[in-house]
Write a protein that holds these residues in place. Sequence first.
Motif, PDB file in Angstrom:
ATOM      1  N   LYS A  15       0.828  -1.212   0.000  1.00 27.61           N
ATOM      2  CA  LYS A  15       0.000   0.000   0.000  1.00 27.61           C
ATOM      3  C   LYS A  15       0.857   1.254   0.000  1.00 27.61           C
ATOM      4  O   LYS A  15       0.595   2.225  -0.719  1.00 27.61           O
ATOM      5  CB  LYS A  15      -0.929  -0.041   1.212  1.00 27.61           C
ATOM      6  CG  LYS A  15      -1.849   1.157   1.355  1.00 27.61           C
ATOM      7  CD  LYS A  15      -1.360   2.127   2.410  1.00 27.61           C
ATOM      8  CE  LYS A  15      -2.281   3.310   2.567  1.00 27.61           C
ATOM      9  NZ  LYS A  15      -1.757   4.328   3.502  1.00 27.61           N
ATOM     10  N   SER A  19       0.972   4.196  -2.963  1.00 32.95           N
ATOM     11  CA  SER A  19       0.573   5.569  -2.643  1.00 32.95           C
ATOM     12  C   SER A  19       1.744   6.539  -2.738  1.00 32.95           C
ATOM     13  O   SER A  19       1.552   7.714  -3.061  1.00 32.95           O
ATOM     14  CB  SER A  19      -0.030   5.617  -1.228  1.00 32.95           C
ATOM     15  OG  SER A  19       0.923   5.191  -0.266  1.00 32.95           O
ATOM     16  N   GLU A  95      -1.786   8.176  10.276  1.00 37.11           N
ATOM     17  CA  GLU A  95      -2.928   7.261  10.316  1.00 37.11           C
ATOM     18  C   GLU A  95      -3.925   7.681  11.394  1.00 37.11           C
ATOM     19  O   GLU A  95      -5.143   7.570  11.198  1.00 37.11           O
ATOM     20  CB  GLU A  95      -2.440   5.835  10.571  1.00 37.11           C
ATOM     21  CG  GLU A  95      -1.528   5.258   9.507  1.00 37.11           C
ATOM     22  CD  GLU A  95      -2.273   4.894   8.228  1.00 37.11           C
ATOM     23  OE1 GLU A  95      -3.521   4.865   8.256  1.00 37.11           O
ATOM     24  OE2 GLU A  95      -1.601   4.658   7.205  1.00 37.11           O
ATOM     25  N   ARG A  96      -3.428   8.161  12.517  1.00 41.04           N
ATOM     26  CA  ARG A  96      -4.336   8.629  13.566  1.00 41.04           C
ATOM     27  C   ARG A  96      -5.098   9.874  13.118  1.00 41.04           C
ATOM     28  O   ARG A  96      -6.297  10.006  13.385  1.00 41.04           O
ATOM     29  CB  ARG A  96      -3.548   8.918  14.840  1.00 41.04           C
ATOM     30  CG  ARG A  96      -2.992   7.696  15.559  1.00 41.04           C
ATOM     31  CD  ARG A  96      -2.576   8.060  16.965  1.00 41.04           C
ATOM     32  NE  ARG A  96      -2.058   6.896  17.680  1.00 41.04           N
ATOM     33  CZ  ARG A  96      -0.776   6.645  17.875  1.00 41.04           C
ATOM     34  NH1 ARG A  96       0.142   7.474  17.366  1.00 41.04           N
ATOM     35  NH2 ARG A  96      -0.372   5.576  18.540  1.00 41.04           N
ATOM     36  N   ARG A  98      -5.864  10.743  10.089  1.00 36.03           N
ATOM     37  CA  ARG A  98      -6.843  10.363   9.067  1.00 36.03           C
ATOM     38  C   ARG A  98      -7.895   9.403   9.586  1.00 36.03           C
ATOM     39  O   ARG A  98      -8.771   8.972   8.842  1.00 36.03           O
ATOM     40  CB  ARG A  98      -6.118   9.743   7.863  1.00 36.03           C
ATOM     41  CG  ARG A  98      -5.237  10.709   7.105  1.00 36.03           C
ATOM     42  CD  ARG A  98      -4.714  10.071   5.820  1.00 36.03           C
ATOM     43  NE  ARG A  98      -3.861   8.919   6.110  1.00 36.03           N
ATOM     44  CZ  ARG A  98      -2.539   8.977   6.233  1.00 36.03           C
ATOM     45  NH1 ARG A  98      -1.916  10.156   6.130  1.00 36.03           N
ATOM     46  NH2 ARG A  98      -1.834   7.896   6.478  1.00 36.03           N
ATOM     47  N   GLN A  99      -7.752   9.013  10.873  1.00 36.79           N
ATOM     48  CA  GLN A  99      -8.684   8.100  11.541  1.00 36.79           C
ATOM     49  C   GLN A  99      -8.753   6.751  10.825  1.00 36.79           C
ATOM     50  O   GLN A  99      -9.816   6.141  10.698  1.00 36.79           O
ATOM     51  CB  GLN A  99     -10.079   8.721  11.632  1.00 36.79           C
ATOM     52  CG  GLN A  99     -10.121   9.986  12.457  1.00 36.79           C
ATOM     53  CD  GLN A  99     -11.512  10.574  12.577  1.00 36.79           C
ATOM     54  OE1 GLN A  99     -12.478  10.051  12.006  1.00 36.79           O
ATOM     55  NE2 GLN A  99     -11.639  11.671  13.316  1.00 36.79           N
ATOM     56  N   THR A 100      -7.610   6.298  10.368  1.00 42.97           N
ATOM     57  CA  THR A 100      -7.511   4.983   9.725  1.00 42.97           C
ATOM     58  C   THR A 100      -6.677   3.998  10.525  1.00 42.97           C
ATOM     59  O   THR A 100      -6.455   2.875  10.064  1.00 42.97           O
ATOM     60  CB  THR A 100      -6.912   5.125   8.319  1.00 42.97           C
ATOM     61  OG1 THR A 100      -5.631   5.781   8.411  1.00 42.97           O
ATOM     62  CG2 THR A 100      -7.824   5.930   7.412  1.00 42.97           C
ATOM     63  N   ILE A 101      -6.232   4.418  11.710  1.00 39.26           N
ATOM     64  CA  ILE A 101      -5.390   3.522  12.509  1.00 39.26           C
ATOM     65  C   ILE A 101      -6.167   2.323  13.014  1.00 39.26           C
ATOM     66  O   ILE A 101      -5.636   1.217  13.154  1.00 39.26           O
ATOM     67  CB  ILE A 101      -4.757   4.310  13.688  1.00 39.26           C
ATOM     68  CG1 ILE A 101      -3.709   3.459  14.396  1.00 39.26           C
ATOM     69  CG2 ILE A 101      -5.834   4.783  14.651  1.00 39.26           C
ATOM     70  CD1 ILE A 101      -2.488   3.206  13.586  1.00 39.26           C
ATOM     71  N   ASP A 102      -7.497   2.508  13.258  1.00 36.75           N
ATOM     72  CA  ASP A 102      -8.313   1.385  13.736  1.00 36.75           C
ATOM     73  C   ASP A 102      -8.442   0.302  12.681  1.00 36.75           C
ATOM     74  O   ASP A 102      -8.577  -0.885  13.015  1.00 36.75           O
ATOM     75  CB  ASP A 102      -9.701   1.879  14.147  1.00 36.75           C
ATOM     76  CG  ASP A 102      -9.649   2.804  15.356  1.00 36.75           C
ATOM     77  OD1 ASP A 102      -8.698   2.651  16.146  1.00 36.75           O
ATOM     78  OD2 ASP A 102     -10.538   3.661  15.505  1.00 36.75           O
ATOM     79  N   LEU A 103      -8.413   0.685  11.399  1.00 35.42           N
ATOM     80  CA  LEU A 103      -8.478  -0.319  10.336  1.00 35.42           C
ATOM     81  C   LEU A 103      -7.243  -1.208  10.338  1.00 35.42           C
ATOM     82  O   LEU A 103      -7.325  -2.386   9.975  1.00 35.42           O
ATOM     83  CB  LEU A 103      -8.622   0.367   8.976  1.00 35.42           C
ATOM     84  CG  LEU A 103      -9.882   1.224   8.786  1.00 35.42           C
ATOM     85  CD1 LEU A 103      -9.859   1.890   7.419  1.00 35.42           C
ATOM     86  CD2 LEU A 103     -11.135   0.388   8.956  1.00 35.42           C
ATOM     87  N   LEU A 104      -6.106  -0.652  10.740  1.00 37.09           N
ATOM     88  CA  LEU A 104      -4.899  -1.474  10.834  1.00 37.09           C
ATOM     89  C   LEU A 104      -4.947  -2.414  12.028  1.00 37.09           C
ATOM     90  O   LEU A 104      -4.419  -3.522  11.978  1.00 37.09           O
ATOM     91  CB  LEU A 104      -3.662  -0.568  10.929  1.00 37.09           C
ATOM     92  CG  LEU A 104      -3.375   0.325   9.725  1.00 37.09           C
ATOM     93  CD1 LEU A 104      -2.152   1.189   9.993  1.00 37.09           C
ATOM     94  CD2 LEU A 104      -3.181  -0.495   8.472  1.00 37.09           C
ATOM     95  N   THR A 107      -6.873  -5.727  11.397  1.00 42.45           N
ATOM     96  CA  THR A 107      -6.253  -6.675  10.480  1.00 42.45           C
ATOM     97  C   THR A 107      -5.456  -7.709  11.261  1.00 42.45           C
ATOM     98  O   THR A 107      -5.092  -7.487  12.431  1.00 42.45           O
ATOM     99  CB  THR A 107      -5.333  -5.950   9.490  1.00 42.45           C
ATOM    100  OG1 THR A 107      -4.293  -5.292  10.216  1.00 42.45           O
ATOM    101  CG2 THR A 107      -6.115  -4.916   8.680  1.00 42.45           C
TER     102      THR A 107
END
Length: 345
Positions: A15, A19, A95-96, A98-104, A107
């Motif tokens: 990823k 990007s 990531e925090r 963008r509030q995408t850390i929870d998606l990691l 996994t």
Amino acid sequence: MNSVARALWNPIVAKEYRSRMRTWRSPLAITVHVVILGGIGWAVFSAIANSVPGFGNQGSSGNLGQLLFTFLIIFQVALLAFITPALTSGAISGERERQTIDLLFVTPLAPFSIIWGKLLASMSFVVLLLFLSVPIFSLVFLFGGIELDQLVAAFALTASTALTLGFIGVAFSTLFRRTLAATVASYGAAFVLLLGSPAFGLIFPTEIGVNASTTPAPPAVALISPVVPLLVVASNQPVNGYGVRVSQAVQMQQIKGGSAGCAPTLNGSVMCSSGPGPVAYSPNPPSTPTTKLPTGFLAGLQYWQASIVMQLMICAVALAISAFLLPPVRRFHLRRRPTLSAATT
């Protein structure tokens, strides 16, 4: 896919590669790095060619090669110290934000795999910059004075320094929730590592005692920075007088004309005072100044090898801190949690 392949290639790495390389910033950073490094090399070459009389003679070409190599490798470290924190300081904090850390976290990837994937993607870009600078450094061989092993040692130390700054940037990115705070802390750590470490050797040098039989090595902290080891690699001899000083007891005995007193000389031996006049003394005088550390817990290693060893220690500590701080739920607690019966009473 075996364990080695999974460690070197995971979804985080794929990823990040897509990007990062699909934007205009990566080609721009590569172009700027090559242009600046090549411009610095051309400016140094022009300045030396215009200022050195008898330029082009066989004796002056070797000195030109060493001087040009020294400027290029020091400036390359400075450029990487400016680029690497910007690549890694927002790895986790971004990531925090963008509030995408929870998606990691949901996994199946372990915290170590997340951190390693972020770091590997950033360090791959740094390695690409190093490979692109090889043609510029190859021009040094046209003037002589530099061997292939010196170039390999300098690039190994430069890559280790960039790796260390990358680990530090990821650690601060894990510690702070905002990218701005992590970036400022990462650049501060880079400044301390590159300039604070050599300054430590100047402020707190190793003292030469009364019974010294050889010049001691500089403090180990002073060798964490790649600046002094790179100067040693480029000149193929230690930096004269750096990181050592004569102790006060020796100075007093020399002033009073005592029977014992030692001080370092330019050829790596020791000047000892015996009676009214100083006498040069070296138990095993080398034919050429050695680039190995004579004393300390890293004695016997080259300057650049000792620097890499200490930088890898810093990387291990930074990686352990990052892996401990990243998970949202701590597996180890400093305080014992109260039991349910105690909480309800």
